[in-house]
Design an enzyme around this catalytic site. Structure first.
Site, mmCIF file in Angstrom:
data_model
loop_
_atom_site.group_PDB
_atom_site.id
_atom_site.type_symbol
_atom_site.label_atom_id
_atom_site.label_comp_id
_atom_site.label_asym_id
_atom_site.label_seq_id
_atom_site.Cartn_x
_atom_site.Cartn_y
_atom_site.Cartn_z
ATOM 1 N N CYS A 29 -2.313 6.269 -1.141
ATOM 2 C CA CYS A 29 -1.745 7.407 -0.404
ATOM 3 C C CYS A 29 -1.463 8.518 -1.404
ATOM 4 O O CYS A 29 -0.988 8.257 -2.505
ATOM 5 C CB CYS A 29 -0.450 6.973 0.299
ATOM 6 N N CYS A 57 8.220 3.449 -1.127
ATOM 7 C CA CYS A 57 6.986 2.839 -0.605
ATOM 8 C C CYS A 57 6.057 2.405 -1.731
ATOM 9 O O CYS A 57 5.725 3.186 -2.624
ATOM 10 C CB CYS A 57 6.275 3.842 0.302
ATOM 11 N N GLU A 113 -5.499 -3.162 2.892
ATOM 12 C CA GLU A 113 -4.919 -4.330 3.533
ATOM 13 C C GLU A 113 -4.711 -4.070 5.019
ATOM 14 O O GLU A 113 -4.397 -2.955 5.430
ATOM 15 C CB GLU A 113 -3.595 -4.686 2.842
ATOM 16 N N CYS A 147 6.350 8.656 -1.297
ATOM 17 C CA CYS A 147 7.693 8.379 -0.806
ATOM 18 C C CYS A 147 8.293 7.349 -1.769
ATOM 19 O O CYS A 147 7.631 6.366 -2.129
ATOM 20 C CB CYS A 147 7.627 7.846 0.615
ATOM 21 N N CYS A 193 6.308 -3.916 5.852
ATOM 22 C CA CYS A 193 6.178 -2.456 5.763
ATOM 23 C C CYS A 193 6.409 -1.984 4.345
ATOM 24 O O CYS A 193 7.406 -2.341 3.724
ATOM 25 C CB CYS A 193 7.238 -1.754 6.580
ATOM 26 N N CYS A 205 -1.699 -3.964 12.179
ATOM 27 C CA CYS A 205 -1.283 -2.817 11.381
ATOM 28 C C CYS A 205 -2.448 -2.443 10.477
ATOM 29 O O CYS A 205 -2.830 -3.229 9.604
ATOM 30 C CB CYS A 205 -0.052 -3.240 10.578
HETATM 31 N N1 SAH Z 1 1.980 6.960 5.889
HETATM 32 C C1 SAH Z 1 2.436 6.714 7.185
HETATM 33 C C2 SAH Z 1 2.081 5.321 7.706
HETATM 34 C C3 SAH Z 1 2.197 4.174 6.752
HETATM 35 S S1 SAH Z 1 3.795 3.685 6.233
HETATM 36 C C4 SAH Z 1 3.922 6.931 7.290
HETATM 37 O O1 SAH Z 1 4.559 7.099 6.267
HETATM 38 O O2 SAH Z 1 4.417 6.988 8.408
HETATM 39 C C5 SAH Z 1 4.447 2.750 7.616
HETATM 40 C C6 SAH Z 1 5.955 2.710 7.674
HETATM 41 O O3 SAH Z 1 6.513 1.853 6.674
HETATM 42 C C7 SAH Z 1 6.579 4.070 7.450
HETATM 43 O O4 SAH Z 1 7.627 4.328 8.344
HETATM 44 C C8 SAH Z 1 7.107 3.924 6.051
HETATM 45 O O5 SAH Z 1 8.077 4.871 5.784
HETATM 46 C C9 SAH Z 1 7.614 2.503 6.064
HETATM 47 N N2 SAH Z 1 7.880 1.978 4.734
HETATM 48 C C10 SAH Z 1 7.282 2.329 3.583
HETATM 49 N N3 SAH Z 1 7.789 1.615 2.550
HETATM 50 C C11 SAH Z 1 8.720 0.789 3.057
HETATM 51 C C12 SAH Z 1 9.562 -0.230 2.493
HETATM 52 N N4 SAH Z 1 9.508 -0.509 1.223
HETATM 53 N N5 SAH Z 1 10.402 -0.887 3.321
HETATM 54 C C13 SAH Z 1 10.410 -0.612 4.639
HETATM 55 N N6 SAH Z 1 9.625 0.316 5.237
HETATM 56 C C14 SAH Z 1 8.787 1.009 4.457
HETATM 57 FE FE1 SF4 Z 2 2.288 7.342 2.029
HETATM 58 FE FE2 SF4 Z 2 3.975 5.284 1.933
HETATM 59 FE FE3 SF4 Z 2 4.910 7.772 2.284
HETATM 60 FE FE4 SF4 Z 2 3.562 6.561 4.263
HETATM 61 S S1 SF4 Z 2 5.528 5.911 3.433
HETATM 62 S S2 SF4 Z 2 3.306 8.684 3.522
HETATM 63 S S3 SF4 Z 2 2.063 5.360 3.058
HETATM 64 S S4 SF4 Z 2 3.833 6.993 0.467
#
Ligand code: SAH
Ligand code: SF4
Length: 378
Positions: A131, A138, A111, A135, A360, A124
């Site tokens: 991934c 996420c 996406e 996390c 995000c 973005c």
């Molecule tokens: N993998 C990379 C880039 C993609 S995530 C990273 O983790 O930095 C982009 C941003 O969105 C990151 O800061 C991530 O922590 C945040 N993010 C992920 N899940 C989220 C959620 N459910 N609500 C708000 N931010 C989120």
């Molecule tokens: Fe991967 Fe989501 Fe963690 Fe970014 S925030 S490293 S996309 S699992």
């Protein structure tokens, strides 16, 4: 384990979906294009012309290259392709945010999200399908299917956005996509070579010509690659911090078990010394009763001491089945006030595109949602 995830990686210059005879020009470096054309006895100025058609005019067919003779166009078409991903879905949010679901030849999807604002337009983009990290807050991290995107597939997202927004051949001040952030699906620094190549292509002055200051790579903390990025790339750095103590960060950003805070912070200082006029963006998702206390805010102030940072507080965006709640507005503002009182710039990210699951951390390809019946959409 986290250092070298076992995922399929396409060759740096080629596209996963390309066939052997038709090499995708999108993703090849200028030198590679020049050499490939030289192999067909075409002169270097043809490579320059081609580059302009691809990255300034945005054409998708060799027939449109009107300053080339018919036989030259035919020869190019015989050997090369100008591949874009297929747009499988195009969703427009009430707030103007637009999300494209892009499909590749191997059925994988990612996406890409466009976020228009008064003074800029941020695209973005994704660096991987899914991934390998997980996390806990996420959505992308719950997707099982993972592969790296090629440089062509990464750059292609920007070209598709320009196609769809109708912004080829516009002067710089009329552009809609002014900033690129690697904040879509995937961990960009686990796909370093392709991401680096994509940055090189997007910042090429004779092509898309974005300034390095307008391109930001967001990472959860792949420490050795942060040093490499500082030495080689020179684009902006964003860090998904989200917790100020190893104990909690180990749990919610599991890469921390491999590279804990005491290793991450020196890398940030290194970056800051290398680019003294820039600020590192610290991303901090606000999770109710998890990381949003006043003592967390004070600990964050301590951790950031001596670093030129901007802390972006991100209200947690829920997704179907997510295990957290977003902190209250009150809590978020209290947290922000503590940082501001210590002279840290602390914008609170406005949630965009939530109605189309484009905010995000909500990204996860549609095909995966359908396959993974655990996840209910409505
Ligand atoms: N993998 C990379 C880039 C993609 S995530 C990273 O983790 O930095 C982009 C941003 O969105 C990151 O800061 C991530 O922590 C945040 N993010 C992920 N899940 C989220 C959620 N459910 N609500 C708000 N931010 C989120
Ligand atoms: Fe991967 Fe989501 Fe963690 Fe970014 S925030 S490293 S996309 S699992």
């Amino acid at each position: 384990m986290l250092d070298a995830p076992l995922i399929k990686t396409p060759e740096c210059s080629s596209d996963a979906a390309e066939d052997a005879q038709h090499r995708n020009l999108i993703g090849m470096s200028r030198d590679e294009i020049r050499d490939a054309l030289a192999g067909l006895s075409l002169e270097p100025f043809r490579a320059k012309q081609l580059w302009n058609w691809l990255y300034v005019r945005g054409v998708r067919s060799f027939d449109a290259m009107s300053n080339m003779s018919k036989p030259t166009r035919a020869m190019l078409a015989e050997h090369f392709a100008i591949d874009r991903a297929e747009i499988r879905e195009d969703a427009l949010s009430e707030d103007g945010t637009r999300k494209w679901l892009l499909g590749f030849g191997d059925k994988n999807e990612v996406e890409t999200v466009f976020i228009p604002e008064a003074d800029r337009g941020t695209l973005c983009i994704s660096s991987q399908v899914g991934c390998t990290l997980a996390c806990t807050f996420c959505h992308t991290g719950t997707q099982k299917l993972v592969r790296n995107l090629s440089a062509g597939e990464i750059v292609g997202q920007v070209l598709t956005a320009r196609d769809e927004l109708g912004e080829w051949n516009t002067k710089e001040d009329g552009r809609k996509v002014t900033n690129i952030v690697f904040m879509g699906m995937g961990e960009p620094l686990f796909n370093y070579d392709h991401v680096a190549r994509a940055c090189e292509l997007l910042t090429d002055g004779d092509g898309v010509a974005l300034s390095k200051r307008k391109v930001t790579i967001s990472t959860s903390g792949v420490v050795p690659r942060i040093y490499q990025m500082a030495d080689e790339l020179g684009v902006n750095l964003a860090i998904s911090l989200h917790a100020v103590r190893n104990e909690l960060r180990n749990e919610i950003v599991p890469i921390n078990r491999k590279w804990p805070l005491e290793e991450l912070l020196p890398a940030l200082h290194y970056y800051a010394e290398k680019f003294p006029s820039r600020r590192i963006l610290i991303e901090y998702v606000m999770l109710k009763d998890v990381n949003d206390s006043e003592s967390d805010a004070y600990a964050l102030v301590d951790l950031m001491r001596g670093l030129p940072v901007k802390v972006n507080l991100i209200p947690f965006n829920p997704w179907p089945g997510s295990p957290y709640e977003c902190s209250s507005n009150n809590r978020i503002h209290k947290f922000a006030d503590i940082l501001a009182a210590h002279h840290i710039s602390v914008p609170i990210r406005r949630t965009r595109g939530q109605d189309i699951l484009a905010a995000c951390g909500q990204l996860k390809s549609q095909s995966e949602r359908k396959r993974g019946q655990k996840v209910k959409l409505h």
